[in-house]
Design a protein around this motif. Structure first.
Motif, mmCIF file in Angstrom:
data_model
loop_
_atom_site.group_PDB
_atom_site.id
_atom_site.type_symbol
_atom_site.label_atom_id
_atom_site.label_comp_id
_atom_site.label_asym_id
_atom_site.label_seq_id
_atom_site.Cartn_x
_atom_site.Cartn_y
_atom_site.Cartn_z
ATOM 1 N N VAL A 160 0.850 -1.201 0.000
ATOM 2 C CA VAL A 160 0.000 0.000 0.000
ATOM 3 C C VAL A 160 0.881 1.244 0.000
ATOM 4 O O VAL A 160 1.980 1.243 0.566
ATOM 5 N N ILE A 161 0.394 2.310 -0.631
ATOM 6 C CA ILE A 161 0.998 3.622 -0.439
ATOM 7 C C ILE A 161 -0.063 4.563 0.110
ATOM 8 O O ILE A 161 -1.161 4.679 -0.441
ATOM 9 N N THR A 162 0.264 5.203 1.235
ATOM 10 C CA THR A 162 -0.644 6.159 1.861
ATOM 11 C C THR A 162 -0.016 7.549 1.775
ATOM 12 O O THR A 162 -0.189 8.262 0.806
ATOM 13 N N SER A 163 0.775 7.910 2.780
ATOM 14 C CA SER A 163 1.458 9.202 2.747
ATOM 15 C C SER A 163 2.834 9.094 2.098
ATOM 16 O O SER A 163 3.476 10.112 1.832
ATOM 17 N N GLY A 164 3.296 7.862 1.863
ATOM 18 C CA GLY A 164 4.602 7.653 1.245
ATOM 19 C C GLY A 164 5.751 7.564 2.232
ATOM 20 O O GLY A 164 6.906 7.385 1.832
ATOM 21 N N ILE A 165 5.451 7.651 3.543
ATOM 22 C CA ILE A 165 6.509 7.662 4.563
ATOM 23 C C ILE A 165 7.348 6.396 4.511
ATOM 24 O O ILE A 165 8.581 6.440 4.509
ATOM 25 N N THR A 166 6.685 5.214 4.467
ATOM 26 C CA THR A 166 7.411 3.941 4.485
ATOM 27 C C THR A 166 8.319 3.803 3.282
ATOM 28 O O THR A 166 9.471 3.367 3.394
ATOM 29 N N ILE A 167 7.815 4.172 2.114
ATOM 30 C CA ILE A 167 8.628 4.072 0.898
ATOM 31 C C ILE A 167 9.809 5.030 0.956
ATOM 32 O O ILE A 167 10.935 4.680 0.572
ATOM 33 N N GLN A 168 9.595 6.237 1.452
ATOM 34 C CA GLN A 168 10.695 7.196 1.569
ATOM 35 C C GLN A 168 11.770 6.688 2.524
ATOM 36 O O GLN A 168 12.972 6.831 2.258
ATOM 37 N N GLU A 169 11.349 6.087 3.635
ATOM 38 C CA GLU A 169 12.305 5.524 4.589
ATOM 39 C C GLU A 169 13.133 4.419 3.940
ATOM 40 O O GLU A 169 14.346 4.324 4.152
ATOM 41 N N SER A 170 12.472 3.585 3.148
ATOM 42 C CA SER A 170 13.159 2.461 2.508
ATOM 43 C C SER A 170 14.108 2.935 1.418
ATOM 44 O O SER A 170 15.206 2.389 1.263
ATOM 45 N N ILE A 171 13.705 3.945 0.649
ATOM 46 C CA ILE A 171 14.601 4.488 -0.373
ATOM 47 C C ILE A 171 15.843 5.080 0.285
ATOM 48 O O ILE A 171 16.964 4.953 -0.228
ATOM 49 N N SER A 172 15.656 5.700 1.440
ATOM 50 C CA SER A 172 16.792 6.244 2.179
ATOM 51 C C SER A 172 17.776 5.139 2.557
ATOM 52 O O SER A 172 19.003 5.307 2.446
ATOM 53 N N ILE A 173 17.245 3.968 2.976
ATOM 54 C CA ILE A 173 18.091 2.815 3.304
ATOM 55 C C ILE A 173 18.853 2.345 2.070
ATOM 56 O O ILE A 173 20.054 2.071 2.117
ATOM 57 N N ILE A 174 18.146 2.260 0.942
ATOM 58 C CA ILE A 174 18.773 1.809 -0.309
ATOM 59 C C ILE A 174 19.876 2.767 -0.732
ATOM 60 O O ILE A 174 20.973 2.352 -1.127
ATOM 61 N N GLN A 175 19.609 4.058 -0.637
ATOM 62 C CA GLN A 175 20.591 5.044 -1.089
ATOM 63 C C GLN A 175 21.797 5.131 -0.162
ATOM 64 O O GLN A 175 22.904 5.430 -0.608
#
Length: 218
Positions: free
Chosen positions: A126-141
């Motif tokens: 799911v995507i809601t506010s995008g917080i989880t995805i942003q956190e994960s992209i930060s880990i990847i980067q």
């Protein structure tokens, strides 16, 4: 039936689409919730993941690695990798993150293949506010600045605002990371389906009221 309707019916049947009062990670109180934990059999995972696969192969995109977001994206990404190999002879690597850094053994927060200098597809439910995805992209980067987040695939786009009020969560992610976000359905697909089937009218009204507060236009 369209493939969207098939997915909605599948989700309702399995109890993954729920109605009630739910506190979200974003802090918002929602009248509905999508919980992919109810796809808990091999058959369920295959059926769910095939919807993702259909999105992935619809248009040619460059992929090196499938990245499943902890925790619910992990079994989906794994099953997608199996389907792509068995049905389409596409042998992709997959990996995932931990919620906590492992301090023993191989240590770290990334499990699986080396993700440096790779085109990465992120898989979540799911995507809601995008917080989880942003956190994960930060880990990847943090693992490597040379990684490219090429696309993000989710089951449900709630079509809500991101952490920047004027933008949707998807627009914010697209602008920040130069990647596309695809979903099997969005909340307006669900509203349309419930309206056409004339079921849960009181729940539709609550969802529409919620969208007025936190949502964006279709």
């Amino acid at each position: 039936m369209t493939w969207k309707n098939k997915f909605i019916e599948f989700s309702l049947k399995k109890g993954a689409l729920q109605f009630g009062n739910f506190k979200l990670k974003s802090g918002r109180n929602s009248p509905y919730f999508f919980n992919s934990k109810y796809f808990y059999t091999g058959s369920d995972l295959l059926k769910l993941s095939q919807f993702y696969v259909d999105m992935i192969i619809r248009d040619p995109i460059k992929i090196d690695i499938l990245f499943g977001l902890a925790y619910k994206g992990i079994p989906i990404a794994t099953t997608i990798a199996i389907i792509l190999y068995k049905k389409y002879n596409i042998n992709l690597k997959y990996t995932f993150n931990r919620k906590e850094i492992k301090t023993y053994g191989e240590k770290g927060i990334i499990v699986g293949n080396n993700i440096q200098k790779k085109n990465i597809i992120i898989i979540d439910d799911v995507i809601t506010s995008g917080i989880t995805i942003q956190e994960s992209i930060s880990i990847i980067q943090k693992n490597s600045n040379d990684n490219i987040i090429s696309n993000i695939f989710v089951a449900l786009d709630r079509r809500e605002r991101g952490t920047i009020k004027k933008n949707s969560a998807i627009e914010q992610i697209k602008n920040q990371y130069s990647c596309n976000v695809f979903s099997i359905i969005n909340i307006y697909d669900l509203i349309e389906y419930l309206s056409l089937k004339k079921i849960y009218p009181e729940k539709i009204k609550k969802i529409q009221d919620y969208q007025k507060s936190y949502g964006i236009h279709q």
